[in-house]
Design a protein around this motif. Structure first.
Motif, PDB file in Angstrom:
ATOM      1  N   ALA A 124     -12.728-158.348   4.283  1.00 23.93           N
ATOM      2  CA  ALA A 124     -13.248-159.118   3.178  1.00 23.93           C
ATOM      3  C   ALA A 124     -13.004-158.258   2.101  1.00 23.93           C
ATOM      4  N   ARG A 125     -13.465-156.979   2.040  1.00 24.40           N
ATOM      5  CA  ARG A 125     -13.637-156.101   0.712  1.00 24.40           C
ATOM      6  C   ARG A 125     -12.395-155.302   0.511  1.00 24.40           C
ATOM      7  N   LEU A 126     -11.670-154.799   1.677  1.00 22.34           N
ATOM      8  CA  LEU A 126     -10.576-154.165   1.521  1.00 22.34           C
ATOM      9  C   LEU A 126      -9.231-154.826   1.365  1.00 22.34           C
ATOM     10  N   HIS A 127      -8.949-155.888   2.244  1.00 22.91           N
ATOM     11  CA  HIS A 127      -7.761-156.547   2.178  1.00 22.91           C
ATOM     12  C   HIS A 127      -7.858-157.645   1.054  1.00 22.91           C
ATOM     13  N   TYR A 128      -8.970-158.562   1.163  1.00 22.54           N
ATOM     14  CA  TYR A 128      -9.153-159.620   0.080  1.00 22.54           C
ATOM     15  C   TYR A 128      -9.776-159.151  -1.201  1.00 22.54           C
ATOM     16  N   GLY A 129     -10.793-158.410  -1.336  1.00 24.10           N
ATOM     17  CA  GLY A 129     -11.486-157.918  -2.596  1.00 24.10           C
ATOM     18  C   GLY A 129     -10.726-156.803  -3.160  1.00 24.10           C
ATOM     19  N   HIS A 130      -9.713-156.075  -2.676  1.00 24.78           N
ATOM     20  CA  HIS A 130      -9.158-154.863  -3.204  1.00 24.78           C
ATOM     21  C   HIS A 130     -10.095-153.673  -3.696  1.00 24.78           C
ATOM     22  N   VAL A 131     -11.042-153.666  -3.114  1.00 25.12           N
ATOM     23  CA  VAL A 131     -12.321-152.745  -3.537  1.00 25.12           C
ATOM     24  C   VAL A 131     -11.828-151.179  -3.215  1.00 25.12           C
ATOM     25  N   ASP A 132     -12.047-150.293  -4.017  1.00 27.22           N
ATOM     26  CA  ASP A 132     -11.992-148.906  -3.826  1.00 27.22           C
ATOM     27  C   ASP A 132     -12.207-148.524  -2.720  1.00 27.22           C
ATOM     28  N   PRO A 133     -11.608-148.129  -1.670  1.00 24.75           N
ATOM     29  CA  PRO A 133     -11.976-147.820  -0.213  1.00 24.75           C
ATOM     30  C   PRO A 133     -13.130-146.781   0.015  1.00 24.75           C
ATOM     31  N   ARG A 134     -13.192-145.965  -0.959  1.00 29.32           N
ATOM     32  CA  ARG A 134     -14.418-145.042  -0.939  1.00 29.32           C
ATOM     33  C   ARG A 134     -15.840-145.557  -1.361  1.00 29.32           C
ATOM     34  N   GLU A 135     -15.825-146.784  -2.007  1.00 29.99           N
ATOM     35  CA  GLU A 135     -16.769-147.430  -2.211  1.00 29.99           C
ATOM     36  C   GLU A 135     -17.129-148.672  -1.459  1.00 29.99           C
ATOM     37  N   ALA A 136     -16.137-149.320  -0.806  1.00 25.47           N
ATOM     38  CA  ALA A 136     -15.920-150.467  -0.217  1.00 25.47           C
ATOM     39  C   ALA A 136     -17.431-150.903   0.688  1.00 25.47           C
ATOM     40  N   GLY A 137     -17.898-149.820   1.424  1.00 21.42           N
ATOM     41  CA  GLY A 137     -19.098-149.865   2.077  1.00 21.42           C
ATOM     42  C   GLY A 137     -20.301-150.382   1.669  1.00 21.42           C
ATOM     43  N   VAL A 138     -20.618-150.256   0.407  1.00 22.07           N
ATOM     44  CA  VAL A 138     -21.626-150.386  -0.460  1.00 22.07           C
ATOM     45  C   VAL A 138     -21.969-151.904  -0.540  1.00 22.07           C
ATOM     46  N   GLY A 139     -23.078-152.537   0.051  1.00 19.01           N
ATOM     47  CA  GLY A 139     -23.371-153.973  -0.229  1.00 19.01           C
ATOM     48  C   GLY A 139     -23.310-154.327   1.241  1.00 19.01           C
TER      49      GLY A 139
ATOM     50  N   SER B  47     -22.803-147.803   3.684  1.00 17.93           N
ATOM     51  CA  SER B  47     -23.272-146.913   2.935  1.00 17.93           C
ATOM     52  C   SER B  47     -24.770-146.367   3.499  1.00 17.93           C
ATOM     53  N   SER B  48     -25.558-145.737   2.513  1.00 17.43           N
ATOM     54  CA  SER B  48     -26.809-145.262   3.092  1.00 17.43           C
ATOM     55  C   SER B  48     -26.966-144.655   4.242  1.00 17.43           C
ATOM     56  N   TYR B  49     -28.027-144.911   4.924  1.00 17.78           N
ATOM     57  CA  TYR B  49     -28.165-144.316   6.422  1.00 17.78           C
ATOM     58  C   TYR B  49     -27.239-144.797   7.486  1.00 17.78           C
ATOM     59  N   GLY B  50     -26.519-145.953   7.330  1.00 10.70           N
ATOM     60  CA  GLY B  50     -25.553-146.136   8.204  1.00 10.70           C
ATOM     61  C   GLY B  50     -24.428-145.267   8.257  1.00 10.70           C
TER      62      GLY B  50
ATOM     63  N   GLY C 268     -33.826-139.706   6.188  1.00  8.27           N
ATOM     64  CA  GLY C 268     -34.294-140.568   7.244  1.00  8.27           C
ATOM     65  C   GLY C 268     -33.630-140.251   8.529  1.00  8.27           C
ATOM     66  N   THR C 269     -32.445-139.869   8.603  1.00 10.85           N
ATOM     67  CA  THR C 269     -31.671-139.898   9.560  1.00 10.85           C
ATOM     68  C   THR C 269     -32.246-138.436  10.578  1.00 10.85           C
ATOM     69  N   ARG C 270     -32.353-137.466   9.729  1.00 14.52           N
ATOM     70  CA  ARG C 270     -32.742-136.165  10.074  1.00 14.52           C
ATOM     71  C   ARG C 270     -34.148-136.283  10.802  1.00 14.52           C
ATOM     72  N   SER C 271     -34.942-137.069   9.957  1.00 11.29           N
ATOM     73  CA  SER C 271     -36.339-137.064  10.265  1.00 11.29           C
ATOM     74  C   SER C 271     -36.491-138.032  11.832  1.00 11.29           C
ATOM     75  N   ALA C 272     -35.689-139.054  11.893  1.00 13.10           N
ATOM     76  CA  ALA C 272     -35.858-139.913  13.172  1.00 13.10           C
ATOM     77  C   ALA C 272     -35.231-138.820  14.184  1.00 13.10           C
TER      78      ALA C 272
ATOM     79  N   PRO D 108     -30.254-150.502   2.321  1.00 12.85           N
ATOM     80  CA  PRO D 108     -30.193-148.876   1.882  1.00 12.85           C
ATOM     81  C   PRO D 108     -31.628-148.414   1.656  1.00 12.85           C
ATOM     82  N   SER D 109     -31.718-147.229   2.245  1.00 13.17           N
ATOM     83  CA  SER D 109     -32.881-146.335   1.947  1.00 13.17           C
ATOM     84  C   SER D 109     -32.866-144.694   2.499  1.00 13.17           C
ATOM     85  N   ARG D 110     -33.334-143.919   1.788  1.00 10.87           N
ATOM     86  CA  ARG D 110     -33.234-142.646   2.035  1.00 10.87           C
ATOM     87  C   ARG D 110     -34.678-142.427   3.157  1.00 10.87           C
TER      88      ARG D 110
END
Length: 400
Positions: free
Chosen positions: A148-163, A201-204, A239-243, A288-290
């Protein structure tokens, strides 16, 4: 009378050290087996699993809903169980095919240029659908996001994971990144963060980098579960490190997965946003969360510690943990396989998963091994070229 052993050219330790080929096969076959074993019971609690199967799962089992698998959960009408791999393995193999095309390190643009077409242009055998279909028709909503984001939305790949929802979607197929960077956790971490930026994005995204680093660390000669954890804690953030720290510290007190199931869940709970009922996520789930982390990676590392690096207890602990256990077992299976080589994966499981899923589990490993060697040779050339340039710029530091 005692006899002196005949000297050999290699020590037992040297003979038992897995080769690159063996580690890559172990990681990829191990990940697929873990995926198939965990798929049958994904989403359930340890108690529900034990009640349904009359005790702990000890191998390949039938679907949780038996012959109602197609209608029991209309949102996911998939034949999980019976040795069928899930989207974790389908995405892993798709990423390997991207490496085969690029034959170098990957980035977010490689996801847009090659992984997305893999999902939408070429039908593949989908074990859970028992049919050939586009992989897009099997991957779940968080992975459909890529299209949806990359093929149809033409979002910058470096930012496509946001949202996108923040989950293990990017982490579950990052083992190939760790294997291409075998023995170099820092390189695996950086590359996976770039690749995963198109998806999460974020911890994912952070978990994707850390899982790739863990696989690379597991490939180090003489690596142990504790050493792998130490390597990833040096890289993981927030949080990833702490977990990971909390779960693996708890895991260090157990050598039996049955006893560890409850304590590991308690250790990860403060960092997990989904909440106690996996089927009914909390209102703040997967945002998203730190401060938070995905649940799957810390538990996979914890089960690796509990099992002492052995495949069977690490994967069965991951499977019987329940919740998102196909992804947990995919990760623990990859880590155990990278540590010990393919010989640690029970052949009765791997052979049946390959047969039931109608997949060649070894061809992707052979292909990725070839690519890994090519990429390493390129890295050496690039490093030497940089050394020559830097020497020309800086001169001889010993000269006054």
């Amino acid at each position: 009378m005692t006899t002196t052993p005949t000297p050999t050219s290699t020590t037992p330790t040297e003979r038992s050290t897995p080769t690159l080929e063996d580690r890559i096969a172990g990681a990829l076959v191990g990940a697929a087996v873990g995926d198939a074993l965990g798929g049958a019971v994904e989403g359930w609690s340890p108690e529900a699993i034990a009640e349904r199967y009359g005790g702990r799962v000890t191998g390949i089992v039938e679907p949780f809903h038996r012959d109602r698998w197609r209608t029991a959960r209309p949102i996911a009408p998939y034949h999980k169980g019976d040795g069928h791999v899930t989207d974790d393995t389908l995405m892993t193999h798709a990423l390997i095919r991207v490496y085969e095309k690029v034959r170098d390190h990957l980035d977010a643009y490689a996801v847009a240029d090659h992984l997305v077409p893999e999902l939408i242009t070429t039908p593949r055998w989908i074990p859970e659908l028992e049919a050939e279909a586009l992989p897009l028709q099997r991957v779940f909503l968080a992975e459909k996001w890529l299209v949806a984001r990359l093929h149809y939305g033409h979002v910058d790949p470096r930012e496509a994971g946001v949202g996108n929802i923040v989950n293990c979607g990017a982490s579950m197929y990052m083992a190939p990144v760790g294997l291409v960077n075998a023995g170099h956790p820092e390189g695996a971490y950086a590359e996976a963060l770039d690749v995963a930026g198109a998806h999460q994005s974020s911890y994912g995204r952070e978990a994707a980098g850390v899982f790739a680093a863990a696989v690379a660390a597991a490939c180090k000669p003489g690596a142990t579960p504790d050493a792998v954890v130490e390597d990833v804690l040096a890289l993981a953030k927030d949080g990833t490190r702490s977990a990971i720290e909390a779960v693996c510290e708890t895991a260090s007190h157990y050598d039996d997965f049955e006893a560890a199931l409850g304590p590991l869940r308690e250790a990860v709970a403060p960092f997990d946003t989904v909440g106690p009922d996996y089927r009914q996520p909390s209102l703040g789930a997967r945002r998203p969360s730190r401060l938070h982390a995905i649940e799957e990676l810390p538990i996979a590392l914890g089960m690796l510690v509990v099992g002492g690096g052995d495949f069977r207890p690490a994967v069965l602990g991951s499977v019987n943990y329940g919740r998102d256990c196909d992804s947990i077992a995919t990760m623990s299976g990859a880590l155990a396989g990278a540590l010990r080589g393919e010989g640690t994966v029970p052949e009765e499981w791997s052979a049946e998963v390959a047969r039931a899923s109608r997949l060649d589990l070894h061809a992707p490993a052979a292909a990725l091994t070839t690519v890994a060697r090519e990429v390493y040779a390129r890295d050496v050339e690039r490093r030497r070229a940089h050394e020559r340039r830097f020497a020309a710029i800086a001169g001889n530091p010993g000269e006054a």
